[in-house]
Design an enzyme around this catalytic site. Structure first.
Site, mmCIF file in Angstrom:
data_model
loop_
_atom_site.group_PDB
_atom_site.id
_atom_site.type_symbol
_atom_site.label_atom_id
_atom_site.label_comp_id
_atom_site.label_asym_id
_atom_site.label_seq_id
_atom_site.Cartn_x
_atom_site.Cartn_y
_atom_site.Cartn_z
ATOM 1 N N HIS A 134 33.854 -0.278 16.719
ATOM 2 C CA HIS A 134 33.277 -1.506 17.281
ATOM 3 C C HIS A 134 32.317 -2.157 16.282
ATOM 4 C CE1 HIS A 134 34.807 -1.262 21.351
ATOM 5 N NE2 HIS A 134 34.323 -0.057 21.545
ATOM 6 N N HIS B 184 34.359 6.143 17.286
ATOM 7 C CA HIS B 184 34.708 5.056 18.215
ATOM 8 C C HIS B 184 33.718 3.892 18.077
ATOM 9 C CE1 HIS B 184 36.341 3.501 22.114
ATOM 10 N NE2 HIS B 184 35.138 2.957 22.188
ATOM 11 N N GLU B 185 32.435 4.199 18.153
ATOM 12 C CA GLU B 185 31.433 3.129 18.092
ATOM 13 C C GLU B 185 31.396 2.474 16.711
ATOM 14 O OE1 GLU B 185 30.475 2.023 20.797
ATOM 15 O OE2 GLU B 185 31.032 3.765 22.021
ATOM 16 N N GLU C 294 38.156 -3.149 21.561
ATOM 17 C CA GLU C 294 38.552 -1.770 21.850
ATOM 18 C C GLU C 294 39.732 -1.342 20.973
ATOM 19 O OE1 GLU C 294 36.599 -0.065 23.643
ATOM 20 O OE2 GLU C 294 37.691 1.754 24.146
HETATM 21 ZN ZN ZN Z 1 34.792 1.143 23.177
#
Ligand code: ZN
Length: 489
Positions: free
Chosen positions: A258, A254-255, A284
């Site tokens: 980003h 997830h990170e 996101e």
């Molecule tokens: Zn996030």
């Protein structure tokens, strides 16, 4: 020197200082000694004061009046600096500094209150934060809606009415799907323990598999995973839990979503308004498509299963298909960040409604816990058993992030649109993912979206990349197809 060139020189220095402020925040969450919290709050407030003074510098107003640019990049820079200036001049500098100081302290108070399960210890400082943010919202809104004024900071152009309609369209499908899935037999849970060294090693391998450039980034441990920075210094954090390695792996992916968005922005935009992600919702969408549509796909989890066997040996899951079901199992839970794809957005809806009420003055801070618990029971069918599973679970409100939560669901909706287009563009993508190869998927996202940074407006860049008007349809279709297949419904 032209007004435009002078303004961009000044802006470049402001952007550099803003990166430093971000790095102080990173340090606070990773390396800072506990006893430094008070001094750090002063440091951050001081720097915030400098930044606010620069963002409201009267010379900016003059330059903006005179600046001319003939190309699209110049137009976008002028538009974004104008937007930032118009917002910043509405906020008195003492208020900006006070918000920075109080939220820096409130974060520590929240963390302690959560550890102690003590809502009462947190409420006084939360009341201060709410009061300051309402003051800020009123200053920004100038008679228009206070919540929308805050929302605009995270998702330029979005309104609460628009988002409420999106949530309204999502909810019935999600609720029906959840009911069907929870009535079906549950897959085998993960059991046993997984050593930290193995988790961190595989976590790093996953970061590299998803294109994270460690030469311009680093991975550290923190209580809450996050990504921080832009350009050539974008750092991420992850966490480990001995019985839940998926928390580590999927937090990392997830990170990395980003972080690689930031790393993949055209290098020519560095330290300019174009040099960072365009909105929290678009941000996101990148973290979510990496984590869910790619990372939790049948093809990719097949590869991950082999990696986990190599790292941890036989961990009791028989084969790739059983592993896919385990990774994607849907279960009742209290915690948003641990929620499955089916229920995640229901957790966001609860927060969206409560924070609107707080900002509009329809809900008092003293009544927040009861309101949370009532709503949770109504939405999820079981009662919150302790504050850390309820109103104290998220850091956001302590640091003044009101208007942020709905961007999580917006990101999921955008990810749904992008994923549909990505699959149409690369029909045999699963062949890559089954080898742990995300290269073509990342290349598509980079070319169609990531490289542009903040050149286009949020909805515009999604519409261009996905080739459609952004809406919740593709996300619902994806979830229906995935989970009805998974649970043989
Ligand atoms: Zn996030």
């Amino acid at each position: 020197m032209t007004a435009y060139a002078e303004m961009m020189d000044f802006q470049r220095e402001t952007e550099a200082l803003a990166q430093i402020a971000g790095r102080l925040g990173w340090d606070q969450e990773t390396m800072m000694p506990r006893g430094a919290a008070g001094q750090r709050a002063e440091e951050i407030a001081a720097l915030e004061g400098v930044l606010h003074a620069r963002r409201t510098d009267p010379r900016l107003g003059d330059w903006l009046d005179k600046a001319v640019s003939l190309d699209a990049v110049g137009h976008a820079n002028i538009r974004l600096i104008r937007r930032s200036y118009d917002r910043a001049v509405k906020i008195p500098s003492h208020l900006a500094a006070e918000i920075a100081r109080v939220t820096s302290l409130a974060q520590g108070t929240w963390a302690q209150a959560r550890a102690d399960e003590d809502v009462a210890a947190f409420l006084p400082v939360l009341a201060q934060v709410v009061k300051l943010k309402r003051e800020e919202a009123r200053a920004l809104a100038q008679g228009a809606d206070a919540y929308d004024a805050l929302l605009d900071d995270y998702e330029p152009g979005a309104t609460s009415a628009q988002l409420a309609a999106m949530f309204g369209a999502l909810r019935p499908g999600l609720v029906d799907l959840r009911a069907a899935v929870l009535a079906a037999p549950a897959p085998a849970p993960l059991s046993g323990t997984f050593d930290e060294a193995g988790q961190l090693a595989l976590s790093q391998k996953l970061a590299l598999a998803f294109g994270y450039d460690l030469n311009k980034g680093r991975i550290d441990k923190a209580v809450h995973p996050f990504s921080s920075g832009s350009g050539s210094d974008v750092r991420i954090t992850t966490r480990t839990n001995p019985v839940d390695p998926f928390n580590c792996f999927y937090s990392t992916i997830h990170e990395v979503g980003h972080a690689t968005y930031e790393q993949n922005i055209d290098a020519a935009y560095a330290l300019t308004p174009l040099g960072s992600g365009v909105s929290m919702g678009v941000h996101e969408s990148q973290s979510r498509i990496y984590e869910n549509q790619l990372g939790r796909s049948r093809a990719f989890t097949g590869w991950l299963y082999g990696q986990m066997r190599d790292t941890f040996g036989d961990f009791g899951i028989a084969d790739e298909e059983a592993f896919y079901r385990t990774v994607n199992h849907v279960a009742n839970g209290y915690i948003r960040t641990e929620a499955d794809e089916v229920q995640y957005n229901l957790h966001v809806m609860l927060r969206f409604d409560l924070e609107q009420a707080l900002m509009r003055g329809d809900l008092a801070v003293g009544d927040l816990e009861a309101a949370w618990n009532d709503r949770f029971l109504a939405d999820f069918g079981f009662a919150v058993d302790r504050p850390s599973h309820g109103v104290l679970q998220d850091v956001h409100w302590s640091v003044g992030l009101f208007g942020y939560f709905p961007t999580y669901t917006l990101g999921n909706v955008y990810a749904g649109c992008l994923h549909q287009a990505l699959r149409a563009a690369i029909p045999d993508l699963d062949d890559d993912l089954a080898r742990g190869d995300t290269g073509r998927a990342r290349g598509w996202l980079r070319a169609h979206l990531q490289q542009h940074g903040s050149l286009y407006e949020p909805r515009q860049v999604i519409a261009q990349a996905a080739g459609m008007v952004p809406g919740e349809g593709p996300l619902l279709d994806y979830l229906e197809a995935k989970f009805r297949d998974l649970y043989s419904l």
